[in-house]
Design an enzyme around this catalytic site. Structure first.
Site, PDB file in Angstrom:
ATOM      1  N   THR A 154      17.206   7.281  21.370  1.00 42.41           N
ATOM      2  CA  THR A 154      17.075   7.979  22.640  1.00 42.41           C
ATOM      3  C   THR A 154      16.089   7.264  23.568  1.00 42.41           C
ATOM      4  O   THR A 154      15.126   6.679  23.102  1.00 42.41           O
ATOM      5  CB  THR A 154      16.556   9.398  22.329  1.00 42.41           C
ATOM      6  OG1 THR A 154      17.517  10.033  21.493  1.00 42.41           O
ATOM      7  CG2 THR A 154      16.317  10.215  23.571  1.00 42.41           C
ATOM      8  N   ASP A 211      18.124  17.611  20.670  1.00 43.71           N
ATOM      9  CA  ASP A 211      17.020  18.102  21.490  1.00 43.71           C
ATOM     10  C   ASP A 211      16.983  17.505  22.894  1.00 43.71           C
ATOM     11  O   ASP A 211      16.383  18.079  23.799  1.00 43.71           O
ATOM     12  CB  ASP A 211      15.678  17.824  20.798  1.00 43.71           C
ATOM     13  CG  ASP A 211      15.417  16.321  20.644  1.00 43.71           C
ATOM     14  OD1 ASP A 211      16.346  15.592  20.229  1.00 43.71           O
ATOM     15  OD2 ASP A 211      14.299  15.877  20.941  1.00 43.71           O
ATOM     16  N   GLY A 270      13.669  11.571  18.315  1.00 46.99           N
ATOM     17  CA  GLY A 270      13.520  11.777  16.878  1.00 46.99           C
ATOM     18  C   GLY A 270      14.631  12.633  16.326  1.00 46.99           C
ATOM     19  O   GLY A 270      15.702  12.747  16.931  1.00 46.99           O
TER      20      GLY A 270
END
Lengths: 359, 359
Positions: free
Chosen positions: A226, A257, A278
């Site tokens: 990401t 997320d 993560g």
């Protein structure tokens, strides 16, 4: 009424804060960067602002070690991070609202096959790319997010359009694509995001899934690539943005997320702005981005202490791996990660640049 | 590894807390409820638990006044809320994990055409129903959510399946439906959620949108009819769940706060559990559910003070309308709302039942 409210909010972005007046007028000095590991550039960059500006980026965290990344690869990552950093920084120097710095920086990372966002995004189990992105502006907590989009050239630009031109905060799938099209954003074929490297990762992941008859291994293959940016602009606003291709071989319309406000992205001028990278499920359950800001606002922790607490204590205890970049309205920057490496870069309020990969 | 982790988490649900040992042994007394406005039942219900248990529900907040709700309608709402409340409470009395109480209560509301969840869900602009739900368990912060699902009979059950049987937290659209099918959950035709009343709301909304050439009016028609439950179980766990049909005439795959962990739903045994209902975009931007818990944990506020601060100060200042139900591990219950009414009901640790609609 809502559009009017949002318009009003945008108009007040520059008025709400009384930014610290810090004279940071330094000498112009742009040199070719020496691209060695964990390069730290001590020579201040030029800035003509009387208010502090700062920027930090990440390009993903994970099992990134000197053993599995050649020096040539590392140099490519550092060069691209620096390019993105300078693009964002130029917007800040020009006095633009922080959202434009975030967009400029992230779009360069989205366009690079090195990172898991835009071109270079990982493949879903079905063999295509489903992209997520979000952005949040600290002045009025305006936010925009898209999830599961396949045909939008720049997911972070779509998230920005949602923030600025929609009454909604989060749009998904084909509906989000329809909105982006109405907003005049570039539409592309999903295959534009293809890369040979990510296709190999998918094939490896599918073999592993087939062998084990479980979904478990899908976590082990991907490097949390990401990308994200956080900035402090001349008006004293903090802004955060995140863009991702999600996880290799993802199924079931999984949402991680990155497009979740509070989990992967958060910004509030009363505390800080955070972009995370993560193992997304943990970052949602532990509200990583918002929790760092909450600990600053409610516990009086410094940015560093709050970010370190969440990443290196709360997440580690929960077995959630990854990292964040965070910035506050004084321009402090924290970039903690609990993995072996995190692609990261920053220019602080003194114009000092740092580009790093390993611990 | 993750499944093992989740299994471990489930096994430790009952071990992590040392619940307060509070002897609440009272006389069995079940009477037909007197269904008048804002009924408060002062006679304790039976409980054989030595640990406190409590439950609270909402069925949506909005412009709910005696002027626009007949006494007969009000009685229907109160009766259904009470039925759901008692179903959830029975699970708690039996010593079941709190998630089963949340599911039992919410499923009754999902099956009732009175509420904007399951049957009775509002229509999208395209004329179908896209449902969202989420659940979170306070012991290990396990969570599950589904968004934009059309063919799952009980979205809250699908969210629970994601929490307990998936490595993911949030699944969307057809992928979530595929997962639910693999889990053996009931599949239905989307038309099962149809109701004449909601169809009229759609027609009215579409006329208004056509007249104004904007999306603005989609906010004005719907009564925030999301449903939710929060509980404290005998093991000392707090659990929260939320289920919704979203907003009338929604477009673009809009995702509201209900399936967003931290916005519409949050639970942490270290602070509280919250389920929200209201104008979802504000609830996402202000992280309503997680912020109430953060203010308890970090500022030392009581549950009531934290919930009141967020709903009646932060949200009001931002012009975000709605309400929440919240519970902490001592069994305190708060149900603040900043609208004219909120369908709500609770049974406190003393067995005292309350069912209310108006201020």
């Amino acid at each position: 009424m809502i559009n009017a409210l949002q318009a009003k909010s945008m108009n007040t972005l520059r008025q709400r804060h009384n930014p610290l007046v810090t004279a940071v007028i330094t000498t112009m000095l742009v040199t070719p960067w020496m691209l060695h590991a964990n390069l730290v550039q001590d020579t201040p960059l030029s800035t003509v602002s009387t208010n502090p500006i700062a920027i930090a980026l990440h390009g993903g965290a994970g099992t990134i070690t000197k053993a599995n990344l050649s020096e040539q690869q590392a140099q490519q990552y550092r060069a691209k991070l620096e390019e993105a950093l300078l693009a964002g920084y130029a917007q800040l120097k020009a006095g633009k609202d922080g959202q434009y710095a975030v967009i400029s920086a992230i779009q360069i990372l989205e366009q690079s096959p090195l990172f898991n966002a835009g071109i270079g995004a990982v493949y879903t189990y079905a063999g295509d790319h489903e992209l997520d992105a979000s952005i949040m502006h600290g002045a009025e907590r305006l936010a925009g997010a898209v999830s599961g989009v396949k045909t939008i050239a720049s997911p972070i630009a779509a998230a920005q359009a949602v923030m600025n031109h929609s009454v909604h905060v989060m749009l998904s799938g084909s509906g989000a694509e329809e909105f982006a099209q109405e907003q005049g954003l570039a539409q592309v074929d999903n295959h534009i995001f293809d890369t040979e490297r990510r296709l190999k990762s998918l094939q490896k992941a599918k073999r592993a899934i087939a062998d084990s008859q479980t979904e478990l291994l899908e976590f082990q293959d991907y490097k949390f690539g990401t990308v994200g940016a956080v900035v402090l602009d001349q008006q004293g606003n903090v802004v955060a943005g995140t863009s991702t291709g999600g996880m290799t071989a993802k199924r079931y319309g999984r949402i991680g997320d990155s497009p979740i406000i509070g989990a992967g992205t958060f910004a509030d001028n009363d505390s800080c702005a955070v972009s995370a990278t993560g193992h997304g499920e943990y970052f949602i359950r532990y509200q990583v981005a918002a929790d760092i800001c909450a600990r600053m606002a409610y516990q009086g922790l410094t940015l560093h202490a709050a970010a370190d607490k969440v990443v290196n204590e709360v997440l580690v205890e929960a077995d959630g791996s990854g990292g964040v970049i965070a910035i506050d309205t004084a321009g402090n920057i924290a970039m903690p990660f609990n993995t072996e490496g995190m692609y990261r870069a920053s220019i602080d309020i003194h114009g000092k640049m740092s580009v790093a990969i390993y611990r």
